[in-house]
Scaffold this motif. Structure first.
Motif, short mmCIF file in Angstrom:
data_model
loop_
_atom_site.label_atom_id
_atom_site.label_comp_id
_atom_site.label_asym_id
_atom_site.label_seq_id
_atom_site.Cartn_x
_atom_site.Cartn_y
_atom_site.Cartn_z
N LYS A 1 37.85 30.93 37.32
CA LYS A 1 38.16 29.52 37.21
C LYS A 1 39.44 29.31 36.39
CE LYS A 1 37.34 25.04 37.36
NZ LYS A 1 37.46 24.27 38.62
N MET A 2 39.58 30.06 35.29
CA MET A 2 40.80 29.99 34.50
C MET A 2 42.01 30.36 35.35
SD MET A 2 42.30 29.35 31.57
CE MET A 2 41.24 29.56 30.14
N MET B 1 47.03 28.95 37.85
CA MET B 1 47.88 29.08 39.04
C MET B 1 48.32 27.71 39.54
SD MET B 1 48.27 32.35 39.82
CE MET B 1 48.42 32.70 41.56
N ASN B 2 47.42 26.72 39.48
CA ASN B 2 47.78 25.38 39.92
C ASN B 2 48.83 24.77 38.99
OD1 ASN B 2 47.54 23.02 41.55
ND2 ASN B 2 46.23 22.09 39.99
N LEU C 1 46.80 37.02 29.58
CA LEU C 1 48.12 37.59 29.87
C LEU C 1 48.18 38.08 31.32
CD1 LEU C 1 48.88 39.52 26.55
CD2 LEU C 1 50.17 37.57 27.47
N ASP C 2 47.11 38.69 31.80
CA ASP C 2 47.08 39.10 33.21
C ASP C 2 47.24 37.89 34.13
OD1 ASP C 2 46.72 41.76 32.56
OD2 ASP C 2 44.56 41.78 32.99
N ILE C 3 46.57 36.79 33.79
CA ILE C 3 46.65 35.58 34.62
C ILE C 3 48.05 34.99 34.56
CG2 ILE C 3 45.81 33.21 34.83
CD1 ILE C 3 43.05 34.27 33.89
N PHE C 4 48.64 34.91 33.37
CA PHE C 4 50.02 34.41 33.27
C PHE C 4 50.98 35.29 34.08
CE2 PHE C 4 49.24 32.34 28.86
CZ PHE C 4 48.91 31.13 29.46
N THR D 1 53.65 35.05 41.34
CA THR D 1 53.36 34.28 42.55
C THR D 1 54.30 33.10 42.73
OG1 THR D 1 51.02 34.88 42.37
CG2 THR D 1 51.56 33.00 43.77
N PHE D 2 54.56 32.35 41.67
CA PHE D 2 55.32 31.11 41.78
C PHE D 2 56.68 31.15 41.07
CE2 PHE D 2 50.85 29.74 42.13
CZ PHE D 2 50.90 29.15 43.39
#
Length: 544
Positions: free
Chosen positions: A324-325, A330-331, A353-356, A362-363
């Motif tokens: 969910k995070m 990402m959005n 940090l992995d998500i960032f 990606t963007f």
């Protein structure tokens, strides 16, 4: 082109170098138009130009608290509530008497600040002590870290909390071995109750509390703040732009406010705020989210179990599912909006940090000047320290957190993990940006204690140990000042307008009686602000 004002000092700290120098700067309107020698700046003077001669006083950019919760800070510093820790459970109960005397009969008694680790004995409190003193008046006592709420029976009755009440999502109700409520409410469940507790305070009372805290901020040299969402549930971030807007309408907002509401699937609130606040002293700069709790309650998410584990797999947990995070971040990245994430434990830091990193791949990077931030960052997996600079993630840290519970890091995390706690020196050496703040009301807004702690790593008030706790992580006084000025400006995406004294930036600056860049570190604690200026306007002057 002439200046409206010229500031002259023998100790000008622009933030662009480590050493203060004799110098001056010229102000036109609310911006700095030029910086240089006194002689050079006097070329911009005319008859109406104000000359602000600071003599040998220390002049630096306005300080910027990168992380506080303004609603609660204002409330607990006002006559409406109180902030108190005490040395025992009963002492906390006794300390409520003055508050009870000045509040209307039957109204809520609200307090924040208790830390049972500082009590003797250090056992957790229960409703019984509050019931004995206030059987018919509701009492709510938030812990110093704001993650635990201590209630009496009347408060639970009014809030509808019963022995058979199910635990809310993201929190719990404390119960004894017989299943009876103890009066403690934990994590998200505690803060979810706050709106109902404070509902009796009027708009004028809250506005007065805000004005008083603003006055305290500028008296301490703070010209900007980042008002951070307090919790992730919709409607519970307590970022009260309505109060700020009313103060600005009354010309009473003598501080710059940078607001970070909660990152939800519905992002319309931030978008609406950004459309509404494009001028003046208010800005909505990005989102806030929460990934774990706090180490003291073993709710910070760590990779390996706590050394003093309370259960077999005592590793804390994420407060939001990582998938969910990921979706939320990402959005936000797709929108070009920065996200500031509460992550204290080493696993929470590693995963965000992995998500960032994935969002960036990606963007693409965020727009120029915008930065994701991680808030608090108490403990690292060693390989993650260098990733902040690599991913352009700001470390928004609160130096006084180091001193809150002496000995607790060793007890909670053990000797192998302690060296990676609050590694300020290492973060700077790897190229990361530090942004200093207080997390007020967890810690008082006074920046001097934070500057001192970052430079010495000593616990207050004893100023021990002599060499500091983890002394290799000490930073210089100039670096600490930059973390409290330019670093915090980066955290809210305004480094092109704030954080240094240079042409084109807003004329937010402070005149101190002490050279904070070169004095004995102990003298930081007694330094006094002589004047504080916001946009070239004096908003505080000390009695001289």
């Amino acid at each position: 082109m002439f200046a409206d004002a010229i500031v002259i000092t023998k100790n000008l700290f622009t933030g662009l170098s480590d050493t203060p120098q004799p110098g001056a700067f010229a102000i036109q309107g609310d911006h700095i138009m030029a910086v240089g020698s006194e002689a050079d700046m006097m070329a911009y003077a005319q008859c109406s130009t104000r000359i602000i001669d600071a003599g040998d006083a220390f002049v630096c950019p306005g300080l910027h608290d990168s992380h506080l919760h303004f609603f609660h800070s204002a409330l607990y510093a006002s006559p409406l509530a109180m902030n108190y820790c005490g040395t025992s459970e009963q002492e906390c109960v006794d300390a409520l008497a003055p508050l009870a005397a000045r509040r209307p009969k039957g109204s809520w008694l609200l307090c924040q600040g208790w830390r049972n680790a500082h009590w003797n004995p250090s056992t957790l409190p229960t409703k019984r002590s509050l019931d004995a003193a206030y059987p018919n008046q509701p009492v709510a006592m938030y812990s110093g870290d704001a993650h635990t709420l201590w209630l009496n029976s009347e408060a639970m009755r009014q809030l509808g909390i019963r022995n058979d009440s199910p635990d809310p999502e993201g929190g719990s109700y404390g119960r004894d071995e017989n299943g009876e409520l103890t009066g403690l409410v934990h994590e998200a469940a505690a803060m979810a109750l706050m709106p109902r507790i404070v509902a009796s305070f009027t708009p004028d009372e809250l506005a007065s509390a805000y004005r008083s805290l603003i006055d305290r901020c500028v008296a301490h040299g703070i010209t900007s703040v980042c008002d951070m969402s307090l919790m992730a549930l919709p409607g519970l971030d307590f970022v009260r732009d309505d109060i700020y807007a009313e103060l600005e309408r009354r010309n009473s907002l003598n501080i710059r406010v940078h607001m970070f509401p909660t990152l939800l699937e519905d992002t319309s609130r931030l978008v609406r705020m950004q459309e509404s606040y494009t001028e003046g002293k208010m800005r909505a700069c990005g989102f806030k989210q929460f990934f774990d709790g706090v180490s003291s309650q073993h709710t910070a998410w760590v990779k390996e179990p706590y050394t003093n584990a309370r259960s077999e797999q005592d590793c804390g947990r994420p407060t939001i599912d990582p998938s969910k995070m990921r979706q939320l971040v990402m959005n936000a990245q797709r929108m070009g909006q920065p996200v500031r994430v509460h992550a204290i434990g080493d696993e929470a830091i590693h995963v965000i940090l992995d998500i960032f990193e994935e969002a960036r791949e990606t963007f693409g990077p965020l727009p120029q000047g915008k930065h994701h931030c991680i808030e608090h960052l108490e403990n690292f997996q060693p390989a993650d320290i260098a990733r902040l600079a690599q991913l352009d993630v700001v470390a928004a840290v609160q130096p006084m957190h180091i001193t809150l519970d002496p000995g607790a890091p060793e007890a909670d995390l053990g000797p192998q993990r302690v060296p990676y706690m609050w590694p300020f020196r290492t973060l700077l050496d790897t190229g990361a940006t530090l942004a200093f703040g207080t997390d007020s009301p967890v810690v008082d807004i006074d920046p001097r204690a934070g500057l001192f702690t970052a430079v010495t790593r000593q616990f207050l008030p004893a100023q021990q140990p002599a060499e500091g706790w983890l002394p290799t992580e000490r930073i210089t006084q100039a670096e600490a000042l930059r973390a409290y000025t330019l670093g915090s400006a980066r955290a809210c995406g305004r480094e092109d307008e704030l954080g240094t004294i240079e042409p084109g930036k807003l004329a937010d600056f402070v005149i101190w009686d002490t050279n904070l860049a070169s004095c004995n570190p102990a003298d930081i604690l007694s330094a006094r602000v002589q004047s504080t200026y916001l946009g070239g306007k004096e908003v505080f002057r000390a009695n001289r």
